[in-house]
Design an enzyme around this catalytic site. Sequence first.
Site, PDB file in Angstrom:
ATOM      1  N   GLY A  13       0.784  -1.241   0.000  1.00  0.00           N
ATOM      2  CA  GLY A  13       0.000   0.000   0.000  1.00  0.00           C
ATOM      3  C   GLY A  13       0.810   1.282   0.000  1.00  0.00           C
ATOM      4  CB  THR A  14       4.446   2.139  -0.229  1.00  0.00           C
ATOM      5  OG1 THR A  14       4.677   1.190  -1.258  1.00  0.00           O
ATOM      6  CG2 THR A  14       4.996   1.636   1.077  1.00  0.00           C
ATOM      7  CB  CYS A  46      -2.617   3.103  -2.146  1.00  0.00           C
ATOM      8  SG  CYS A  46      -2.713   1.611  -3.133  1.00  0.00           S
TER       9      CYS A  46
END
Length: 269
Positions: A206-207, A209
Amino acid sequence: MRTALTIAGSDSGGGAGIQADIKTMITNGVFATCAITALTAQNTLGVTGIMDVDDEFLGKELDAVFTDIYPDAVKIGMVSSSALIKKIAEKLTFYKAKNIVVDPVMVATSGSKLISDDAIETLKNNLFSLATVLTPNIPEAEVISEMKITNEDEMIEASKIISEKYNCAVLLKGGHKVNDANDLLYRNGSYKWFYGKRIDNPNTHGTGCTLSSAIASNLAKGYDLDTSVSRSKEYISGALGAMLDLGKGSGPMNHGFDISSDYVLEKEN
Ligand SMILES: Nc1ncnc2c1ncn2[C@@H]1O[C@H](COP(=O)(O)OP(=O)(O)OP(=O)(O)O)[C@@H](O)[C@H]1O
Ligand SMILES: Cc1ncc(COP(=O)(O)O)c(N)n1
């Protein structure tokens, strides 16, 4: 309160997609609205199913948001089909959306493909030119620029190609491969490096996003692009540096690392 809209897929594991975006927007001080493009059955180990919404329904979600709580910025993440991308482009143009951050999500950290091949072409042709800033990682920038990127000079060259072709700013993230946590912002023929200290944390689900939502949040608050990027780099370093360790694969970050904990502590005691 300033507002931001995320147009993205849902991650049942909570680390990426809509869930990461909303957590990021709240903790960056803006009100978050959303238009969901797809449901994913997903955890830290991978994606086991994807169910797209249909384009008519996505259009209704966008109408509902734009006609009521008009967003000061928009972030676009996973959109897997051409029909959905065309609907987003149509609505963003119709509603004169501003401060548009496009994260051209193609493959999840876990290796699952999140976009069809024909949709990549539609993304390029219909959406990129509406973007204020595009935020590809190295593999995504290689697909978009159609060149191999193995060093800093090639990062600059690829960003130039993308920026000139689609007439938008490009933030090329080094995180994955070439250049540690150092990202390159290319715009109007010039570039600037944003340096980050690499955090030794395998939990990076998720970095991308999170970074794009943080940039959208800061643009919504009125910061210029340079300031928005540097504030977002600080935020992601904090979220990674909190060293959350959940799940059996590449786990999520702690988006709430900086929330004043008074309320939480009161409840716990
Ligand atoms: N280990 C790390 N330490 C510090 N910063 C990092 C680290 N990994 C990534 N970043 C930063 O996080 C941001 C997101 O970069 P990354 O390359 O991981 O995006 P991405 O590949 O699009 O993410 P995703 O895999 O979620 O789609 C960038 O600013 C990058 O420099
Ligand atoms: C719904 C959704 N959107 C985006 C990503 C990319 O994030 P990551 O590459 O960190 O898995 C994802 N895995 N799931």
